[in-house]
Scaffold this motif. Structure first.
Motif, PDB file in Angstrom:
ATOM      1  N   LEU A   1      -5.886   7.628   2.338  1.00 38.15           N
ATOM      2  CA  LEU A   1      -5.345   6.285   2.150  1.00 38.15           C
ATOM      3  C   LEU A   1      -4.344   5.917   3.241  1.00 38.15           C
ATOM      4  O   LEU A   1      -4.293   4.764   3.679  1.00 38.15           O
ATOM      5  N   GLY A   2      -3.542   6.876   3.688  1.00 36.56           N
ATOM      6  CA  GLY A   2      -2.648   6.595   4.810  1.00 36.56           C
ATOM      7  C   GLY A   2      -3.436   6.280   6.070  1.00 36.56           C
ATOM      8  O   GLY A   2      -3.064   5.394   6.850  1.00 36.56           O
ATOM      9  N   LEU A   3      -4.536   7.004   6.286  1.00 35.94           N
ATOM     10  CA  LEU A   3      -5.412   6.748   7.431  1.00 35.94           C
ATOM     11  C   LEU A   3      -6.018   5.353   7.342  1.00 35.94           C
ATOM     12  O   LEU A   3      -6.106   4.628   8.342  1.00 35.94           O
ATOM     13  N   LEU A   4      -6.432   4.962   6.146  1.00 35.80           N
ATOM     14  CA  LEU A   4      -6.983   3.619   5.957  1.00 35.80           C
ATOM     15  C   LEU A   4      -5.950   2.551   6.287  1.00 35.80           C
ATOM     16  O   LEU A   4      -6.270   1.523   6.901  1.00 35.80           O
ATOM     17  N   GLY A   5      -4.707   2.779   5.862  1.00 34.88           N
ATOM     18  CA  GLY A   5      -3.655   1.821   6.186  1.00 34.88           C
ATOM     19  C   GLY A   5      -3.467   1.680   7.679  1.00 34.88           C
ATOM     20  O   GLY A   5      -3.318   0.562   8.203  1.00 34.88           O
ATOM     21  N   ALA A   6      -3.479   2.797   8.405  1.00 30.80           N
ATOM     22  CA  ALA A   6      -3.343   2.749   9.861  1.00 30.80           C
ATOM     23  C   ALA A   6      -4.537   2.049  10.502  1.00 30.80           C
ATOM     24  O   ALA A   6      -4.389   1.262  11.450  1.00 30.80           O
TER      25      ALA A   6
ATOM     26  N   VAL B   1       0.824  -1.211   0.000  1.00 34.11           N
ATOM     27  CA  VAL B   1       0.000   0.000   0.000  1.00 34.11           C
ATOM     28  C   VAL B   1       0.861   1.265   0.000  1.00 34.11           C
ATOM     29  O   VAL B   1       0.684   2.150  -0.851  1.00 34.11           O
ATOM     30  N   MET B   2       1.807   1.374   0.936  1.00 39.81           N
ATOM     31  CA  MET B   2       2.595   2.601   1.023  1.00 39.81           C
ATOM     32  C   MET B   2       3.498   2.803  -0.201  1.00 39.81           C
ATOM     33  O   MET B   2       3.553   3.912  -0.753  1.00 39.81           O
ATOM     34  N   PRO B   3       4.216   1.757  -0.688  1.00 38.09           N
ATOM     35  CA  PRO B   3       4.974   1.956  -1.936  1.00 38.09           C
ATOM     36  C   PRO B   3       4.083   2.306  -3.126  1.00 38.09           C
ATOM     37  O   PRO B   3       4.481   3.079  -4.000  1.00 38.09           O
TER      38      PRO B   3
ATOM     39  N   LEU C   1     -10.230   2.245  -5.822  1.00 39.16           N
ATOM     40  CA  LEU C   1     -10.090   0.790  -5.697  1.00 39.16           C
ATOM     41  C   LEU C   1      -9.452   0.412  -4.370  1.00 39.16           C
ATOM     42  O   LEU C   1      -9.893  -0.523  -3.693  1.00 39.16           O
ATOM     43  N   LEU C   2      -8.394   1.146  -3.986  1.00 38.47           N
ATOM     44  CA  LEU C   2      -7.753   0.876  -2.695  1.00 38.47           C
ATOM     45  C   LEU C   2      -8.729   1.103  -1.548  1.00 38.47           C
ATOM     46  O   LEU C   2      -8.819   0.281  -0.624  1.00 38.47           O
ATOM     47  N   ARG C   3      -9.446   2.209  -1.602  1.00 32.29           N
ATOM     48  CA  ARG C   3     -10.378   2.535  -0.525  1.00 32.29           C
ATOM     49  C   ARG C   3     -11.434   1.451  -0.363  1.00 32.29           C
ATOM     50  O   ARG C   3     -11.720   0.993   0.747  1.00 32.29           O
ATOM     51  N   ALA C   4     -12.005   1.005  -1.487  1.00 29.17           N
ATOM     52  CA  ALA C   4     -13.062  -0.006  -1.417  1.00 29.17           C
ATOM     53  C   ALA C   4     -12.549  -1.314  -0.831  1.00 29.17           C
ATOM     54  O   ALA C   4     -13.201  -1.929   0.026  1.00 29.17           O
TER      55      ALA C   4
END
Length: 301
Positions: A186-191, A127-129, A154-157
């Protein structure tokens, strides 16, 4: 300082294993209370967590017990790199698919990664890269605005589907959101995904929530923490004003964790013990454990 039962809950080990690792292998050296009971400080909890992760990957405790924490971290990193060495090319391959509008191929690669990778590896190696590569390609013109938004949607979903798949209703929850003026999530979603994988009950509220609304939700749910992300430098002054409202109005004992590139600036500018910059997964993990320990003590009381 944590007694044996609390230390076992925080590390995922049994009290019997903790005692065995101390007596047979001298892997840790807990302190003793006046009545002789074992007490574990935060550093020992972190060491036990490292040992647990490595033994779960097949390393015998007898080989690990004499290693210091830096050596354990290096061993964990080598194990991670070896186990997932083929991931380095995945983000670029996924973006090549988006460049040709091959949405199904991008989504298939992302779905397989989500299904097969540990969350920490998924976030740090995919995700981060991927987000960094999106920024580079957008800046040099290799990625159009429509393609960048396609990647984001797409990432968010997919990431939200993981967080919402098995909702945890136990308290205290961790609320994830961004403040007004900050649309990037997206960074928030990763966390949030990382916290969910660590066993925390996550409630993802999305972007641009006013501080007053966050205070209302936190109070109504008895939430244990509020996690925010701020990456747009232009939004930092507005976010700082909103943070002051949170600092003043949130219930006592509820921390505010801020991630993203603005995190350190805002935490230092505010100068409040409640508002803490959290800029890596290990720091988030420590705070989640601390939150659970506080909740456990309150429950016992």
């Amino acid at each position: 300082m944590y007694p044996v039962k609390a230390a076992a809950e925080l590390t995922g080990l049994t009290p019997e294993t903790l005692r065995a690792w101390e007596r047979r292998h001298a892997a840790v050296a807990p302190q003793r209370a006046a009545n002789g009971r074992r007490l574990y400080d935060a550093a020992t909890i972190e060491r036990l967590t490292r040992l647990h992760r490595l033994t779960a990957r097949g390393h015998p405790i007898r080989d690990l017990a004499a290693l210091d924490d830096a050596a354990l971290d290096a061993l964990l990193e080598r194990s991670r790199q070896t186990g997932f060495g083929g991931l380095d090319c995945l983000p670029a391959r996924m973006l090549d698919a988006i460049a040709d509008y091959q949405v199904d191929e991008f989504d298939r690669e992302l779905s397989v990664a989500i299904a097969t990778l540990p969350v920490a590896v998924l976030v740090s190696r995919v995700v981060m890269p991927l987000l960094r590569e999106v920024g580079l390609r957008w800046a040099d013109g290799r990625l159009a605005i429509a393609q960048e938004r396609l990647v984001s949607s797409l990432l968010r979903a997919r990431l939200l589907s993981v967080i919402n798949q098995h909702p945890r209703e136990r308290r205290p929850r961790v609320l994830f959101a961004t403040l007004p003026g900050e649309p990037h999530e997206l960074g928030l979603l990763g966390a949030a995904l990382y916290a969910h994988d660590a066993g925390a009950p996550v409630l993802y509220l999305g972007t641009e929530l006013p501080a007053e609304e966050l205070v209302r939700v936190t109070t109504r749910l008895g939430a244990g923490a509020v996690a925010l992300s701020s990456i747009d430098p232009g939004s930092a002054p507005q976010a700082l004003a909103q943070l002051r409202v949170l600092d003043a109005d949130l219930p006592p004992g509820v921390p505010v964790w801020v991630g993203g590139v603005n995190a350190r600036y805002m935490a230092e500018a505010l100068g409040s013990a409640r508002v803490q910059a959290v800029t890596d997964p290990d720091a988030l993990s420590r705070r989640l454990k601390r939150m659970d320990a506080v909740a456990a003590r309150r429950g016992a009381g």
